[in-house]
Design a protein around this motif. Structure first.
Motif, PDB file in Angstrom:
ATOM      1  N   THR A   2      11.813   1.022  12.898  1.00  0.00           N
ATOM      2  CA  THR A   2      11.726   0.725  11.480  1.00  0.00           C
ATOM      3  C   THR A   2      12.918   1.315  10.740  1.00  0.00           C
ATOM      4  O   THR A   2      13.290   2.464  10.964  1.00  0.00           O
ATOM      5  CB  THR A   2      10.423   1.326  10.911  1.00  0.00           C
ATOM      6  OG1 THR A   2       9.331   0.768  11.617  1.00  0.00           O
ATOM      7  CG2 THR A   2      10.274   1.037   9.448  1.00  0.00           C
ATOM      8  N   ILE A   4      14.618   2.968   7.601  1.00  0.00           N
ATOM      9  CA  ILE A   4      14.175   3.870   6.536  1.00  0.00           C
ATOM     10  C   ILE A   4      15.204   3.830   5.418  1.00  0.00           C
ATOM     11  O   ILE A   4      16.400   4.004   5.666  1.00  0.00           O
ATOM     12  CB  ILE A   4      14.021   5.316   7.059  1.00  0.00           C
ATOM     13  CG1 ILE A   4      12.989   5.403   8.190  1.00  0.00           C
ATOM     14  CG2 ILE A   4      13.693   6.275   5.921  1.00  0.00           C
ATOM     15  CD1 ILE A   4      11.564   5.186   7.763  1.00  0.00           C
ATOM     16  N   VAL A  48      11.149   5.045   2.346  1.00  0.00           N
ATOM     17  CA  VAL A  48      10.285   3.883   2.475  1.00  0.00           C
ATOM     18  C   VAL A  48      10.728   3.085   3.692  1.00  0.00           C
ATOM     19  O   VAL A  48      11.913   3.029   4.023  1.00  0.00           O
ATOM     20  CB  VAL A  48      10.281   3.003   1.205  1.00  0.00           C
ATOM     21  CG1 VAL A  48       9.625   3.728   0.042  1.00  0.00           C
ATOM     22  CG2 VAL A  48      11.674   2.573   0.830  1.00  0.00           C
ATOM     23  N   ASP A  49       9.748   2.491   4.357  1.00  0.00           N
ATOM     24  CA  ASP A  49      10.073   1.696   5.536  1.00  0.00           C
ATOM     25  C   ASP A  49      10.430   0.273   5.110  1.00  0.00           C
ATOM     26  O   ASP A  49      10.408  -0.056   3.925  1.00  0.00           O
ATOM     27  CB  ASP A  49       8.945   1.742   6.564  1.00  0.00           C
ATOM     28  CG  ASP A  49       7.642   1.131   6.071  1.00  0.00           C
ATOM     29  OD1 ASP A  49       7.652   0.328   5.105  1.00  0.00           O
ATOM     30  OD2 ASP A  49       6.595   1.454   6.665  1.00  0.00           O
ATOM     31  N   GLU A  53       6.570   0.570   2.480  1.00  0.00           N
ATOM     32  CA  GLU A  53       5.537   1.607   2.521  1.00  0.00           C
ATOM     33  C   GLU A  53       6.170   2.990   2.537  1.00  0.00           C
ATOM     34  O   GLU A  53       7.217   3.205   3.158  1.00  0.00           O
ATOM     35  CB  GLU A  53       4.652   1.437   3.756  1.00  0.00           C
ATOM     36  CG  GLU A  53       3.881   0.142   3.782  1.00  0.00           C
ATOM     37  CD  GLU A  53       2.862   0.034   2.661  1.00  0.00           C
ATOM     38  OE1 GLU A  53       2.190   1.050   2.366  1.00  0.00           O
ATOM     39  OE2 GLU A  53       2.758  -1.052   2.070  1.00  0.00           O
ATOM     40  N   ALA A  55       7.169   6.468   3.665  1.00  0.00           N
ATOM     41  CA  ALA A  55       7.307   7.098   4.976  1.00  0.00           C
ATOM     42  C   ALA A  55       7.482   8.609   4.850  1.00  0.00           C
ATOM     43  O   ALA A  55       7.344   9.338   5.826  1.00  0.00           O
ATOM     44  CB  ALA A  55       8.492   6.497   5.735  1.00  0.00           C
ATOM     45  N   GLY A  56       7.796   9.091   3.650  1.00  0.00           N
ATOM     46  CA  GLY A  56       7.969  10.521   3.448  1.00  0.00           C
ATOM     47  C   GLY A  56       8.460  10.816   2.053  1.00  0.00           C
ATOM     48  O   GLY A  56       8.842   9.912   1.298  1.00  0.00           O
ATOM     49  N   ALA A  74       6.697  14.082   5.997  1.00  0.00           N
ATOM     50  CA  ALA A  74       6.762  12.727   6.535  1.00  0.00           C
ATOM     51  C   ALA A  74       5.342  12.217   6.758  1.00  0.00           C
ATOM     52  O   ALA A  74       4.454  12.983   7.156  1.00  0.00           O
ATOM     53  CB  ALA A  74       7.532  12.703   7.850  1.00  0.00           C
ATOM     54  N   VAL A  75       5.128  10.936   6.501  1.00  0.00           N
ATOM     55  CA  VAL A  75       3.821  10.336   6.746  1.00  0.00           C
ATOM     56  C   VAL A  75       3.500  10.434   8.235  1.00  0.00           C
ATOM     57  O   VAL A  75       2.428  10.886   8.621  1.00  0.00           O
ATOM     58  CB  VAL A  75       3.789   8.870   6.254  1.00  0.00           C
ATOM     59  CG1 VAL A  75       2.501   8.177   6.691  1.00  0.00           C
ATOM     60  CG2 VAL A  75       3.938   8.821   4.737  1.00  0.00           C
ATOM     61  N   ASP A  76       4.432  10.012   9.067  1.00  0.00           N
ATOM     62  CA  ASP A  76       4.299  10.088  10.521  1.00  0.00           C
ATOM     63  C   ASP A  76       5.531  10.795  11.079  1.00  0.00           C
ATOM     64  O   ASP A  76       6.573  10.156  11.257  1.00  0.00           O
ATOM     65  CB  ASP A  76       4.176   8.687  11.151  1.00  0.00           C
ATOM     66  CG  ASP A  76       2.889   7.998  10.771  1.00  0.00           C
ATOM     67  OD1 ASP A  76       1.823   8.650  10.864  1.00  0.00           O
ATOM     68  OD2 ASP A  76       2.935   6.815  10.381  1.00  0.00           O
ATOM     69  N   LEU A  79       9.569   9.776  13.198  1.00  0.00           N
ATOM     70  CA  LEU A  79      10.069   8.410  13.054  1.00  0.00           C
ATOM     71  C   LEU A  79      11.362   8.312  12.245  1.00  0.00           C
ATOM     72  O   LEU A  79      11.827   7.216  11.972  1.00  0.00           O
ATOM     73  CB  LEU A  79       8.992   7.515  12.428  1.00  0.00           C
ATOM     74  CG  LEU A  79       7.694   7.403  13.233  1.00  0.00           C
ATOM     75  CD1 LEU A  79       6.696   6.501  12.515  1.00  0.00           C
ATOM     76  CD2 LEU A  79       7.968   6.901  14.645  1.00  0.00           C
ATOM     77  N   ALA A  81      12.041   9.650   9.050  1.00  0.00           N
ATOM     78  CA  ALA A  81      11.998   9.816   7.597  1.00  0.00           C
ATOM     79  C   ALA A  81      12.482  11.198   7.176  1.00  0.00           C
ATOM     80  O   ALA A  81      13.259  11.329   6.222  1.00  0.00           O
ATOM     81  CB  ALA A  81      10.587   9.564   7.069  1.00  0.00           C
TER      82      ALA A  81
END
Length: 172
Positions: A2, A4, A48-49, A53, A55-56, A74-76, A79, A81
């Motif tokens: 993805t 960023i 944002v991805d 959405e 992402a962080g 970071a959300v996940d 990855l 972010a």
């Protein structure tokens, strides 16, 4: 993978950023170096991805000859972010003429220590008992942190920045 994108937070980002801060910090307040900060009142960068959405988010303040990262979440994790946000914060620091990028983490946060040291930040100070003092301001701070490590101290990490010159990349 993805893509960023990093940009300043917009009012429409606030609900998602608030959820992230609640997950990570129990709400919008953090206590660091004996000061309580309301994350809603400080400049925020969001990652944002490619679907738009969150992402962080990275919250910062410019002070003390530097840009202090007050919160980076970071959300996940893993990855990209966090790395993208930290790179953008360095750019903001350089744009503001700041001489350093710095932050505080806790003695238990081995994941953060690994992340920041791999990105050139160095431990420059340890404030013994800072987390114990912070509990007087924010009693919800746990006594035991990651990996069952007792939570007592703050570690200050920083990376000195040099302005970009022709033919020379920025410090990092």
């Amino acid at each position: 993978m993805t893509a960023i994108q990093i940009r300043p937070a917009e009012p429409s980002d606030q609900p998602d950023v608030a959820v992230l801060h609640h997950r990570e910090w129990g709400g919008p307040y953090v206590v660091v170096h004996d000061t309580q900060y309301d994350l809603r009142e400080l400049p925020t960068l969001v990652a944002v991805d490619d679907a738009g959405e969150l992402a962080g988010a990275l919250v910062y303040r410019l002070a003390d000859d530097g840009l202090e990262v007050v919160s980076l979440v970071a959300v996940d994790p893993g990855l990209g972010a966090g790395n993208a946000l930290l790179t953008a914060a360095e750019g903001a620091a350089l744009d503001a003429g700041a001489g350093r990028l710095w932050l505080v983490t806790t003695n238990d946060n081995l994941t953060a220590l690994r992340f920041y040291q791999r990105r050139g930040l160095r431990i420059v100070a340890v404030d013994v008992g800072a987390v114990d003092r912070a509990r007087a301001i924010k009693p919800a701070i746990p006594y035991v942190g990651e990996d069952d490590i007792p939570l007592h101290d703050e570690l200050v990490l920083e990376r000195r920045l040099a302005p970009t010159q022709p033919g020379r990349p920025a410090a990092g």
